[in-house]
Design a protein around this motif. Structure first.
Motif, short mmCIF file in Angstrom:
data_model
loop_
_atom_site.label_atom_id
_atom_site.label_comp_id
_atom_site.label_asym_id
_atom_site.label_seq_id
_atom_site.Cartn_x
_atom_site.Cartn_y
_atom_site.Cartn_z
N SER A 33 0.63 -1.25 0.02
CA SER A 33 -0.17 0.03 0.01
C SER A 33 0.96 1.26 -0.04
O SER A 33 2.01 1.31 0.13
N ASP A 34 0.29 2.47 -0.18
CA ASP A 34 1.06 3.47 -0.40
C ASP A 34 0.91 4.44 0.62
O ASP A 34 1.64 4.86 1.47
N ALA A 35 -0.19 5.38 0.36
CA ALA A 35 -0.38 6.54 1.32
C ALA A 35 -0.57 5.98 2.70
O ALA A 35 -0.36 6.70 3.76
N ASP A 36 -1.43 5.03 2.93
CA ASP A 36 -1.68 4.42 4.10
C ASP A 36 -1.90 2.88 4.15
O ASP A 36 -1.46 2.35 3.21
N GLU A 37 -2.40 2.23 5.14
CA GLU A 37 -2.24 0.73 5.20
C GLU A 37 -3.49 0.28 4.41
O GLU A 37 -3.46 -1.05 4.36
N GLN A 38 -4.43 0.90 3.98
CA GLN A 38 -5.73 0.48 3.65
C GLN A 38 -5.50 0.21 1.86
O GLN A 38 -4.94 0.84 1.24
N LEU A 39 -6.29 -0.81 1.56
CA LEU A 39 -6.18 -1.18 -0.07
C LEU A 39 -7.55 -1.45 -0.24
O LEU A 39 -8.37 -2.08 0.26
N LEU A 40 -7.88 -1.07 -1.68
CA LEU A 40 -9.29 -1.57 -2.18
C LEU A 40 -8.76 -1.98 -3.51
O LEU A 40 -8.38 -1.44 -4.43
N ASN A 75 -23.47 -15.51 -7.22
CA ASN A 75 -23.57 -14.94 -8.43
C ASN A 75 -22.82 -13.81 -8.57
O ASN A 75 -23.24 -12.52 -8.72
N VAL A 76 -21.49 -14.19 -8.86
CA VAL A 76 -20.34 -12.88 -8.55
C VAL A 76 -19.98 -12.58 -9.89
O VAL A 76 -19.59 -13.40 -10.59
N ARG A 77 -20.15 -11.00 -10.18
CA ARG A 77 -19.53 -11.07 -11.48
C ARG A 77 -18.21 -10.19 -11.33
O ARG A 77 -17.53 -10.09 -12.11
N SER A 78 -18.36 -9.46 -10.12
CA SER A 78 -17.15 -8.63 -9.71
C SER A 78 -16.92 -8.80 -8.23
O SER A 78 -17.99 -8.61 -7.49
N LEU A 79 -15.57 -8.76 -8.03
CA LEU A 79 -15.25 -8.84 -6.46
C LEU A 79 -14.48 -7.56 -5.94
O LEU A 79 -13.53 -7.18 -6.65
N THR A 80 -14.94 -6.90 -4.73
CA THR A 80 -14.07 -5.92 -4.18
C THR A 80 -13.64 -6.29 -3.02
O THR A 80 -14.33 -6.66 -2.11
N ILE A 81 -12.32 -6.18 -2.91
CA ILE A 81 -11.58 -6.57 -1.63
C ILE A 81 -10.98 -5.39 -0.74
O ILE A 81 -10.39 -4.77 -1.33
N PHE A 82 -11.59 -5.12 0.41
CA PHE A 82 -11.10 -3.86 1.07
C PHE A 82 -10.15 -4.31 2.21
O PHE A 82 -10.94 -5.25 3.06
N ILE A 83 -9.17 -3.80 2.35
CA ILE A 83 -8.05 -4.36 3.39
C ILE A 83 -8.10 -3.15 4.46
O ILE A 83 -7.71 -2.03 4.19
N GLU A 84 -8.63 -3.42 5.42
CA GLU A 84 -8.78 -2.21 6.46
C GLU A 84 -7.49 -2.34 7.34
O GLU A 84 -7.10 -0.70 7.28
N ASP A 85 -6.90 -3.08 7.61
CA ASP A 85 -5.65 -2.73 8.47
C ASP A 85 -4.80 -3.99 8.25
O ASP A 85 -5.11 -5.03 7.69
N ASN A 86 -3.53 -3.82 8.85
CA ASN A 86 -2.61 -4.96 8.82
C ASN A 86 -2.49 -5.38 10.42
O ASN A 86 -2.68 -4.69 11.23
N GLN A 87 -1.57 -6.61 10.43
CA GLN A 87 -1.31 -7.29 11.68
C GLN A 87 -0.83 -6.48 12.69
O GLN A 87 -1.05 -6.39 13.72
N SER A 88 0.17 -5.50 12.26
CA SER A 88 0.99 -4.90 13.47
C SER A 88 0.45 -3.29 13.23
O SER A 88 0.88 -2.54 14.13
N SER A 143 1.21 -1.34 11.16
CA SER A 143 2.17 -0.42 10.48
C SER A 143 1.66 0.45 9.29
O SER A 143 0.43 0.27 8.97
N GLU A 144 2.46 1.40 8.81
CA GLU A 144 1.76 2.24 7.77
C GLU A 144 1.47 1.60 6.47
O GLU A 144 0.96 1.96 5.58
N ILE A 145 2.42 0.34 6.35
CA ILE A 145 2.24 -0.18 4.80
C ILE A 145 1.77 -1.39 5.03
O ILE A 145 2.26 -2.58 5.96
#
Lengths: 402, 177
Positions: B55-62, B133-146, B148-150
């Motif tokens: 991830s770049d600016a913070d720890e979340q990813l979409l 019935n999935v056409r598209s999937l969005t994965i939102f990673i909210e935070d990480n284990q420790s 950290s920023e990345i």
């Protein structure tokens, strides 16, 4: 040609009354905005542009992202100057407007005109920048007008926070004789992320700076390869056609000379003297002949015999190109009973005795009473049939007489 | 038991959905440009431990993954390091063009909190009924284990099965006699 939705944030605060940018900071800004809108919509017709003001009573969206240039230009009218610029709020509202764009495939971009001092601190701006980067929004900053302590630093910090792979830019425009728009034209804000100039930007740059755009024909082959190719091909075709026409003219001239007959020689002489209308007309006719002959050749694709109808069109083509020629043709048509044909034009003209003698009289060094000239005139009167080529006909005619 | 079950389920009827991903529409918000989504998704790259999605600016990813046809999603595998691997993962089915601002606007189809086992490769079995019935999937990673920023993700793999849909490329024009 990136598909993009752009929000332009205009500074309409009190600081914009200043005249250090001609005619006033606000007017310079408005011109720049107009140019940007034009450039964006031209580089990709599906691009949309929106405008909001940051000062005044509060941040106000004038027009949401649209591809209608008229709407954008209209909303720039009647804007009032006043208040203080709220940069943070302006950027955030711009981001919101972009989030609700109609075409989600468009890349998001914000262009900010920062003319007045920046009130927010660096930290806050960096947070905003990070948020923009996270949502993959690019930011272009135009730093002009007031330059108080720290403004440049803050804006640079904001840019550093937003910048992702050089998609965001900052431009510092000092006050001076050159207009704001002219300075902006050469920046990446106009030319777009180092892809190379769009046709608009390149031609505008060429016009403004008087320089040559980097690309042939002002169209970037990367942006529009088909257009660049088409332009190049048509240029080459035109060149080839002109060369062929020139060659034809040279051939005709040399054929006439080669004929070695008096009339040909005299006619060529007259052509080369070029002192009279007829001479000019003759050359023009020869040229028109050649071009229309070319056309005829192309159309018929066999020996250069043209049908009567074709000759008619050729004549009208030739006539259309040259009003003097048209007049001369009219004269000759009145006098002769033959069908009009472009090849016969010249012979008709010359067959018109009175016309020719008047021309001859105006020529320096030609005495109408000269026996050789009289002979020529007599022989020309005898030419009566429509001809395919002047020289071809003159040869048999001459022989007949002899 | 459940681990064994899920393992066999993966072997039994589920396939790796890598072939059904529509790569032209794949997007990832807040990824670092040098460590992009392909490092985690693509065959070969995802096996390489040195190549991560970061991830770049913070720890979340979409992450937005459209599919070429309708699929049923059974389980996912998310692999990463102990500290910087993702923790809370929310999955949204059939939501187009989500942004970080509207992840909380509607409930996710499923949420997974990854344990260290998961990060080593153990599949996370999903609520199958929600992903029929999935056409598209969005994965939102909210935070990480420790915290950290990345956030660093080494591999993302999706397992499921396809729904019988017409493959348009297979349609052949009827020859005129």
């Amino acid at each position: 040609m990136v598909l993009e939705a752009t929000m332009i944030c205009i500074d309409n605060s009190e600081w914009m009354r200043n005249g250090d940018y001609a005619p006033s900071r606000f007017q310079a800004q408005a011109d720049a905005v107009n140019l940007i809108c034009g450039a964006k919509t031209q580089s990709n017709p599906e691009n949309t542009v929106g405008v909001l003001t940051m000062a005044g009573k509060g941040v106000r969206v004038l027009v949401t992202p649209t591809s209608d240039l008229g709407k954008i230009l209209a909303c720039m009218h009647g804007l009032e100057i006043g208040g203080e610029m709220n940069l943070a709020a302006g950027i955030q509202v711009a981001q919101l407007a972009l989030k609700h764009r109609q075409n989600k495939k468009q890349q998001q971009r914000i262009i900010v005109f920062a003319g007045s001092p920046v009130m927010h601190d660096k930290k806050a701006l960096e947070m905003i920048g990070k948020k923009l980067k996270k949502n993959s929004v690019a930011l272009d900053i135009v730093n002009f007008g007031e330059d108080d302590e720290g403004k440049t630093e803050k804006l640079e910090a904001l840019l550093a926070a937003v910048n992702n792979n050089d998609t965001s830019h900052i431009v510092h425009v000092p006050a001076g004789p050159t207009a704001l728009s002219d300075v902006l034209i050469s920046t990446p804000i106009f030319t777009g992320d180092g892809e190379g100039g769009s046709g608009f930007a390149a031609s505008a740059a060429a016009a403004a700076a008087g320089g040559v755009s980097g690309f042939e024909f002002g169209v970037d082959p990367n942006l529009d390869p088909e257009l660049a190719l088409a332009l190049r091909v048509s240029m080459e075709e035109e060149r080839a056609r002109q060369e062929a026409a020139a060659k034809q003219a040279a051939e005709e001239a040399s054929k006439e000379e080669k004929g070695g007959e008096e009339q040909d020689a005299t006619m060529t002489e007259r052509a080369s003297e070029g002192a009279s209308e007829a001479d000019n007309k003759k050359i023009e006719i020869a040229d028109d002949d050649d071009t229309s002959l070319q056309q005829a050749l192309a159309m018929s694709m066999d020996e250069p015999t043209s049908s009567q109808g074709l000759q008619d069109t050729e004549m009208s083509d030739a006539a259309a190109e040259d009003p003097e020629l048209a007049l001369a043709l009219q004269l000759s048509v009145q006098d002769s009973t033959k069908d009009s044909s472009s090849q016969a034009d010249v012979s008709k003209l010359l067959a018109d005795q009175s016309f020719v003698s008047s021309i001859l009289a105006s020529l320096p060094g030609v005495d109408p009473n000269d026996p050789s000239v009289k002979e020529v005139l007599a022989s020309m009167q005898n030419q009566s049939e429509p001809q395919q080529k002047q020289d071809e006909d003159k040869a048999p005619k001459k022989e007949e007489e002899k | 038991m459940s681990a064994a079950e899920s393992a066999t389920a993966v072997q039994r009827s589920q396939v790796d959905l890598l072939d059904f991903i529509d790569w032209s529409g794949v997007e990832c918000l807040n990824q670092s440009s040098s460590h992009s989504l392909s490092n985690a998704l693509k065959q070969g790259y995802r096996e390489d431990e040195g190549l991560n999605l970061e991830s770049d600016a913070d720890e979340q990813l979409l992450i937005y993954i459209p599919f070429t046809q309708v699929i049923k999603l059974h389980s996912v595998v998310v692999m990463g390091s102990e500290e910087e691997g993702p923790k809370t993962v929310k999955l949204f089915a059939n939501r187009e063009h989500m942004g970080f601002s509207n992840v909380s606007d509607f409930p996710p189809s499923d949420t997974a909190v990854l344990s260290s086992d998961n990060l080593k490769g153990k599949p996370v079995v999903l609520k199958y009924v929600k992903f029929q019935n999935v056409r598209s999937l969005t994965i939102f990673i909210e935070d990480n284990q420790s915290g950290s920023e990345i956030t660093k993700i080494q591999k993302i793999a999706l397992y499921g099965s396809t729904v019988e849909t017409t493959d348009m490329k297979g349609l052949k024009k009827i020859e005129d006699h």
